[in-house]
Design an enzyme around this catalytic site. Sequence first.
Site, mmCIF file in Angstrom:
data_model
loop_
_atom_site.group_PDB
_atom_site.id
_atom_site.type_symbol
_atom_site.label_atom_id
_atom_site.label_comp_id
_atom_site.label_asym_id
_atom_site.label_seq_id
_atom_site.Cartn_x
_atom_site.Cartn_y
_atom_site.Cartn_z
ATOM 1 N N THR A 11 27.924 -35.302 30.309
ATOM 2 C CA THR A 11 27.922 -34.174 31.239
ATOM 3 C C THR A 11 28.268 -34.644 32.641
ATOM 4 O O THR A 11 27.993 -35.791 33.001
ATOM 5 C CB THR A 11 26.550 -33.457 31.281
ATOM 6 O OG1 THR A 11 26.658 -32.305 32.132
ATOM 7 C CG2 THR A 11 25.446 -34.344 31.822
ATOM 8 N N LYS A 16 21.650 -30.967 34.658
ATOM 9 C CA LYS A 16 21.427 -31.178 33.225
ATOM 10 C C LYS A 16 20.986 -32.603 32.944
ATOM 11 O O LYS A 16 20.099 -32.837 32.134
ATOM 12 C CB LYS A 16 22.740 -30.969 32.466
ATOM 13 C CG LYS A 16 22.962 -29.573 32.007
ATOM 14 C CD LYS A 16 24.102 -29.644 31.006
ATOM 15 C CE LYS A 16 24.569 -28.298 30.589
ATOM 16 N NZ LYS A 16 25.698 -28.397 29.668
ATOM 17 N N ASP A 72 25.854 -27.927 24.858
ATOM 18 C CA ASP A 72 26.533 -26.747 25.356
ATOM 19 C C ASP A 72 25.495 -25.645 25.389
ATOM 20 O O ASP A 72 24.711 -25.496 24.455
ATOM 21 C CB ASP A 72 27.718 -26.369 24.481
ATOM 22 C CG ASP A 72 28.634 -25.419 25.224
ATOM 23 O OD1 ASP A 72 29.074 -25.767 26.332
ATOM 24 O OD2 ASP A 72 28.876 -24.297 24.720
ATOM 25 N N GLY A 156 21.452 -23.064 37.949
ATOM 26 C CA GLY A 156 22.100 -21.963 37.230
ATOM 27 C C GLY A 156 21.361 -20.644 37.359
ATOM 28 O O GLY A 156 21.040 -20.195 38.455
ATOM 29 N N HIS A 183 15.296 -23.938 26.104
ATOM 30 C CA HIS A 183 16.325 -24.102 25.077
ATOM 31 C C HIS A 183 16.752 -25.571 24.983
ATOM 32 O O HIS A 183 16.842 -26.142 23.910
ATOM 33 C CB HIS A 183 17.509 -23.200 25.427
ATOM 34 C CG HIS A 183 17.980 -23.313 26.852
ATOM 35 N ND1 HIS A 183 17.122 -23.305 27.924
ATOM 36 C CD2 HIS A 183 19.225 -23.485 27.389
ATOM 37 C CE1 HIS A 183 17.796 -23.449 29.043
ATOM 38 N NE2 HIS A 183 19.081 -23.550 28.740
HETATM 39 P P1 IMP Z 1 27.697 -25.775 29.938
HETATM 40 O O1 IMP Z 1 26.633 -26.006 28.891
HETATM 41 O O2 IMP Z 1 28.000 -27.000 30.721
HETATM 42 O O3 IMP Z 1 28.870 -25.047 29.412
HETATM 43 O O4 IMP Z 1 27.053 -24.836 31.048
HETATM 44 C C1 IMP Z 1 26.267 -23.745 30.718
HETATM 45 C C2 IMP Z 1 25.958 -22.887 31.917
HETATM 46 O O5 IMP Z 1 24.901 -22.010 31.487
HETATM 47 C C3 IMP Z 1 25.404 -23.624 33.128
HETATM 48 O O6 IMP Z 1 26.387 -23.967 34.058
HETATM 49 C C4 IMP Z 1 24.455 -22.586 33.714
HETATM 50 O O7 IMP Z 1 25.177 -21.667 34.482
HETATM 51 C C5 IMP Z 1 23.924 -21.897 32.469
HETATM 52 N N1 IMP Z 1 22.705 -22.581 32.015
HETATM 53 C C6 IMP Z 1 22.561 -23.397 30.928
HETATM 54 N N2 IMP Z 1 21.319 -23.874 30.853
HETATM 55 C C7 IMP Z 1 20.659 -23.371 31.918
HETATM 56 C C8 IMP Z 1 19.338 -23.547 32.392
HETATM 57 O O8 IMP Z 1 18.491 -24.276 31.854
HETATM 58 N N3 IMP Z 1 19.041 -22.861 33.503
HETATM 59 C C9 IMP Z 1 19.914 -22.065 34.152
HETATM 60 N N4 IMP Z 1 21.166 -21.900 33.779
HETATM 61 C C10 IMP Z 1 21.542 -22.558 32.650
#
Ligand code: IMP
Length: 201
Positions: A11, A16, A72, A156, A183
């Site tokens: 990542t 994250k 993801d 996020g 999650h």
């Molecule tokens: P990806 O998994 O990098 O595609 O990003 C998923 C997107 O979902 C993130 O950039 C956040 O906008 C949102 N997201 C995923 N997990 C969380 C979390 O734990 N808190 C808040 N937003 C989240």
Amino acid sequence: MIAAREVVVATGNPGKLVEIREILGEGAFTLCSLDRFPEIRMPEEGDDYTENAALKARFVAKATGRPAVGDDSGIEVDALGGRPGPHSARYGGEGLDDAGRVAKLLGELRDVAPAARGARFVCVAALATPDGEVEVARGECPGVILSAPRGASGFGYDPVFQPEGFDVSMAELSAETKNRISHRGRAFVALRDAIARAAAR
Ligand code: IMP
């Protein structure tokens, strides 16, 4: 050069990485991030959490020669038919930051009554070894979308997500509590033993 027992986290999102470190601890292995590998360009993502997580982990394991974990994740909003889901990071277009995406979401839900504001965070975590083996685990955290942002922790959509069983937003919880119910926490805890075994090989 990476040391033995190091596992690479696929990542570029610092929020994250911090969470994954806190969730997994670093007893049997240590975690390093893609910051150590500026030459690695991650592949484009598609519409499916599992495919995306496995793609990221497999790609980084192959490029570094070490086990890699990727995830993801996204937020699924009932009143939007499950949107933005796997597209959560790009919701509203590339120009928006976290605050902009939150504002867009609140705008879309302006006329949606509290009882219809159900949502869930979803995460699929994947572990890949350099020889191409992949293991995945899925975690979900149900809740509702608030009418205004609350709290300053996390990242996020945390300030507008109230997890089921709590009367505060995800951004008002301690990191320890978020990681226990989230999650991402659920998905990575399910993979922890497999990650330790892969790191020890
Ligand atoms: P990806 O998994 O990098 O595609 O990003 C998923 C997107 O979902 C993130 O950039 C956040 O906008 C949102 N997201 C995923 N997990 C969380 C979390 O734990 N808190 C808040 N937003 C989240």
